[in-house]
Design a protein around this motif. Structure first.
Motif, PDB file in Angstrom:
ATOM      1  N   LEU A  32      24.197  41.425  51.109  1.00  0.00           N
ATOM      2  CA  LEU A  32      25.051  42.296  50.087  1.00  0.00           C
ATOM      3  C   LEU A  32      25.013  41.478  48.725  1.00  0.00           C
ATOM      4  N   HIS A  33      24.387  42.000  47.807  1.00  0.00           N
ATOM      5  CA  HIS A  33      24.454  41.268  46.485  1.00  0.00           C
ATOM      6  C   HIS A  33      25.203  42.173  45.288  1.00  0.00           C
ATOM      7  N   LEU A  34      26.372  41.630  45.168  1.00  0.00           N
ATOM      8  CA  LEU A  34      27.269  42.223  44.227  1.00  0.00           C
ATOM      9  C   LEU A  34      26.860  42.166  42.906  1.00  0.00           C
ATOM     10  N   ARG A  35      26.577  42.911  42.028  1.00  0.00           N
ATOM     11  CA  ARG A  35      26.328  42.663  40.744  1.00  0.00           C
ATOM     12  C   ARG A  35      27.552  43.333  39.719  1.00  0.00           C
ATOM     13  N   TYR A  36      28.315  42.346  39.090  1.00  0.00           N
ATOM     14  CA  TYR A  36      29.391  42.672  38.511  1.00  0.00           C
ATOM     15  C   TYR A  36      29.178  42.453  36.984  1.00  0.00           C
ATOM     16  N   GLU A  37      29.627  43.698  36.388  1.00  0.00           N
ATOM     17  CA  GLU A  37      29.472  43.831  35.053  1.00  0.00           C
ATOM     18  C   GLU A  37      30.587  43.246  34.413  1.00  0.00           C
ATOM     19  N   VAL A  38      30.319  42.545  33.725  1.00  0.00           N
ATOM     20  CA  VAL A  38      31.564  41.373  33.128  1.00  0.00           C
ATOM     21  C   VAL A  38      32.537  42.124  32.116  1.00  0.00           C
ATOM     22  N   ILE A  39      32.263  43.350  31.418  1.00  0.00           N
ATOM     23  CA  ILE A  39      33.113  44.027  30.865  1.00  0.00           C
ATOM     24  C   ILE A  39      33.796  45.085  31.607  1.00  0.00           C
ATOM     25  N   ASN A  40      33.489  45.146  32.906  1.00  0.00           N
ATOM     26  CA  ASN A  40      34.283  45.976  33.835  1.00  0.00           C
ATOM     27  C   ASN A  40      35.592  45.363  34.225  1.00  0.00           C
ATOM     28  N   PHE A  41      36.536  45.111  33.356  1.00  0.00           N
ATOM     29  CA  PHE A  41      37.576  44.354  33.517  1.00  0.00           C
ATOM     30  C   PHE A  41      38.510  44.911  34.787  1.00  0.00           C
ATOM     31  N   PRO A  42      38.733  46.073  34.974  1.00  0.00           N
ATOM     32  CA  PRO A  42      39.716  46.497  36.163  1.00  0.00           C
ATOM     33  C   PRO A  42      39.152  46.395  37.492  1.00  0.00           C
ATOM     34  N   ALA A  43      37.702  46.004  37.669  1.00  0.00           N
ATOM     35  CA  ALA A  43      37.131  45.567  38.866  1.00  0.00           C
ATOM     36  C   ALA A  43      37.267  44.161  39.256  1.00  0.00           C
ATOM     37  N   ILE A  44      37.642  43.276  38.670  1.00  0.00           N
ATOM     38  CA  ILE A  44      37.634  41.752  38.943  1.00  0.00           C
ATOM     39  C   ILE A  44      38.491  41.423  40.212  1.00  0.00           C
ATOM     40  N   ASP A  45      39.528  42.104  40.432  1.00  0.00           N
ATOM     41  CA  ASP A  45      40.246  41.990  41.541  1.00  0.00           C
ATOM     42  C   ASP A  45      39.515  42.465  42.682  1.00  0.00           C
ATOM     43  N   ILE A  46      38.755  43.473  42.726  1.00  0.00           N
ATOM     44  CA  ILE A  46      38.113  43.895  43.685  1.00  0.00           C
ATOM     45  C   ILE A  46      36.879  42.878  44.053  1.00  0.00           C
ATOM     46  N   VAL A  47      36.275  42.395  42.927  1.00  0.00           N
ATOM     47  CA  VAL A  47      35.251  41.377  43.060  1.00  0.00           C
ATOM     48  C   VAL A  47      35.932  39.914  43.989  1.00  0.00           C
ATOM     49  N   ARG A  48      36.966  39.640  43.563  1.00  0.00           N
ATOM     50  CA  ARG A  48      37.625  38.531  44.061  1.00  0.00           C
ATOM     51  C   ARG A  48      38.284  38.689  45.543  1.00  0.00           C
ATOM     52  N   LYS A  49      38.267  40.342  45.815  1.00  0.00           N
ATOM     53  CA  LYS A  49      38.666  40.360  47.380  1.00  0.00           C
ATOM     54  C   LYS A  49      37.367  40.354  48.222  1.00  0.00           C
ATOM     55  N   HIS A  50      36.225  40.560  47.642  1.00  0.00           N
ATOM     56  CA  HIS A  50      34.858  40.630  48.394  1.00  0.00           C
ATOM     57  C   HIS A  50      34.377  39.420  48.628  1.00  0.00           C
ATOM     58  N   ILE A  51      34.915  38.203  47.613  1.00  0.00           N
ATOM     59  CA  ILE A  51      34.497  36.850  47.537  1.00  0.00           C
ATOM     60  C   ILE A  51      35.584  36.330  48.938  1.00  0.00           C
ATOM     61  N   SER A  52      36.809  36.706  48.810  1.00  0.00           N
ATOM     62  CA  SER A  52      37.765  35.955  49.556  1.00  0.00           C
ATOM     63  C   SER A  52      37.352  36.512  51.184  1.00  0.00           C
ATOM     64  N   ASP A  53      37.131  37.635  51.265  1.00  0.00           N
ATOM     65  CA  ASP A  53      36.677  38.156  52.801  1.00  0.00           C
ATOM     66  C   ASP A  53      35.276  37.975  53.461  1.00  0.00           C
ATOM     67  N   ASN A  54      34.307  37.300  52.188  1.00  0.00           N
ATOM     68  CA  ASN A  54      33.089  37.140  52.573  1.00  0.00           C
ATOM     69  C   ASN A  54      32.252  38.362  53.113  1.00  0.00           C
ATOM     70  N   SER A  55      32.513  39.386  52.355  1.00  0.00           N
ATOM     71  CA  SER A  55      31.843  40.657  52.653  1.00  0.00           C
ATOM     72  C   SER A  55      30.329  40.627  51.916  1.00  0.00           C
ATOM     73  N   ILE A  56      30.002  39.707  50.869  1.00  0.00           N
ATOM     74  CA  ILE A  56      29.011  39.710  50.241  1.00  0.00           C
ATOM     75  C   ILE A  56      28.437  38.253  50.374  1.00  0.00           C
ATOM     76  N   GLN A  57      27.138  38.280  50.068  1.00  0.00           N
ATOM     77  CA  GLN A  57      26.326  36.937  50.222  1.00  0.00           C
ATOM     78  C   GLN A  57      25.663  36.737  48.837  1.00  0.00           C
ATOM     79  N   LEU A  58      25.659  37.226  47.669  1.00  0.00           N
ATOM     80  CA  LEU A  58      25.489  36.770  46.505  1.00  0.00           C
ATOM     81  C   LEU A  58      26.036  37.677  45.285  1.00  0.00           C
ATOM     82  N   LEU A  59      26.332  37.022  44.310  1.00  0.00           N
ATOM     83  CA  LEU A  59      27.185  37.366  43.161  1.00  0.00           C
ATOM     84  C   LEU A  59      26.527  37.473  42.136  1.00  0.00           C
ATOM     85  N   SER A  60      26.376  38.334  41.052  1.00  0.00           N
ATOM     86  CA  SER A  60      25.474  38.088  39.883  1.00  0.00           C
ATOM     87  C   SER A  60      26.427  38.700  38.784  1.00  0.00           C
TER      88      SER A  60
END
Length: 378
Positions: free
Chosen positions: A127-155
């Motif tokens: 899973l490659h999570l593509r995070y739009e950097v102006i999507n400020f409300p979603a940053i905690d969701i991205v952090r969650k997926h990093i911490s639980d290792n549910s993604i394998q690539l972040l852009s």
């Protein structure tokens, strides 16, 4: 062999490559329980696609026409093995938009694909999570997926007007019109909102986000880099992959800085960018691109490799752009990316018929997951 092509036999055992025996040593090949005849074909490593938007089209082939996640998963993976892709990094864009790129749908897809790929599958799903950097409300969701290792690539992506993919005046409004059906004042208002959000980007927070991913063993990529200044900014964040640089100067600078530069297979096959950006062939010829990904069209992966070969590139070098180079960039080369003893037996048998490459068999962990047998006449 990662640096050469040879004639010979590949021995497999328990899902891994046991040995590579050159043709002149065939008398030492032991009896086997099963023999796969690859006469007249190329045996190459399974392709590793680090950026594919294909899943979005499976989930929502037209705006508003959404299909079940299970259907999207099973139907797409059948298509991927036909094209010779044995490891896929599904690109899911958390842009805060509507439809398939809304935070809600991305969350649903991440959960569904994680579950389904750990049940049974035809290939290696990542899973490659593509995070739009102006999507400020979603940053905690991205952090969650990093911490639980549910993604394998972040852009990290920035699709706001005035830079990157939408640097030309009015180009973002055209995109909004085609994608969301907004016209005139409505499209202009949306573009202005994006510009205002861009001014609020906090690069210190993004640097912390990237560093947390890297610390968790998740590689981080940037997207649509358009200047040396942007490259320097992402280097400060620790990012190791530059996806789709917008111009040749930026691609060369990124490569000189040690970044893995990725370009799109459709760009190579078509001979240019559909968005009138950098030619992938120009970057490859300048030794400023190292990885080919499918972008939006998985069918183009193998065809792009053979276009490079037909233009004079060494075959082993061309194959590495879809195998070992992406494996190294995403730190999975210990098991994947080349035909070497001890690695996973992810292999393709490729026939070139009337100048066009066709996957005849796809093996994952030594098992045939796809096979095509042609008849001469119907």
């Amino acid at each position: 062999m990662p640096d050469q092509t040879i004639q010979g036999t590949v021995l497999l055992q328990d899902g891994r490559i046991e040995a590579i025996v050159p043709a002149e040593q065939m008398d030492i090949v032991p009896d086997a329980d099963r023999v796969i005849d690859a006469c007249g074909m190329y045996v190459m490593p399974g392709m590793i696609d680090i950026h594919s938007d294909a899943i979005e089209k499976e989930i929502e082939p037209r705006p508003g026409s959404r299909f079940p996640m299970e259907m999207a998963f099973y139907e797409l993976e059948r298509k991927l093995v036909v094209h010779g892709i044995t490891t896929i990094y599904h690109g899911l864009s958390m842009s805060g938009g509507v439809g398939v790129r809304s935070d809600e749908v991305v969350e649903q897809a991440l959960l569904a694909f994680h579950r389904l790929s750990h049940t049974r599958s035809l290939l290696r799903h990542r899973l490659h999570l593509r995070y739009e950097v102006i999507n400020f409300p979603a940053i905690d969701i991205v952090r969650k997926h990093i911490s639980d290792n549910s993604i394998q690539l972040l852009s990290l992506m920035d699709h706001s007007p005035g830079q990157g993919q939408y640097s030309a005046s009015g180009s973002y409004e055209v995109y909004v019109s085609k994608t969301h059906g907004l016209q005139g004042a409505a499209a202009a208002a949306m573009a202005q909102r994006m510009v205002e959000k861009h001014k609020q980007i906090n690069w210190q927070i993004l640097k912390q986000l990237a560093q947390s991913a890297i610390s968790a063993g998740i590689p981080v990529a940037s997207h649509d880099d358009d200047s040396s200044e942007k490259i320097n900014q992402i280097l400060d964040c620790g990012i190791s992959v530059s996806e789709f640089p917008m111009n040749l100067q930026t691609a060369i600078y990124a490569s000189e800085c040690g970044l893995h530069v990725s370009v799109g297979a459709p760009n190579i096959v078509r001979g240019g960018s559909h968005g009138k950006n950098m030619s992938a062939l120009d970057a490859i010829n300048a030794n400023a691109a190292h990885i080919i990904c499918s972008d939006y069209y998985p069918s183009a992966m193998l065809a792009s490799v053979f276009r490079l070969i037909n233009q004079g590139m060494d075959m082993a070098k061309a194959f590495r752009m879809v195998t070992l180079n992406p494996a190294r960039a995403l730190m999975v080369d210990r098991n994947l990316g080349s035909i070497e003893a001890g690695k996973c037996a992810d292999l393709l048998l490729v026939e070139v018929f009337e100048g066009y490459p066709l996957v005849r068999k796809t093996l994952v962990n030594g098992e045939i997951v796809y096979q095509s047998d042609y008849v001469q006449h119907l």
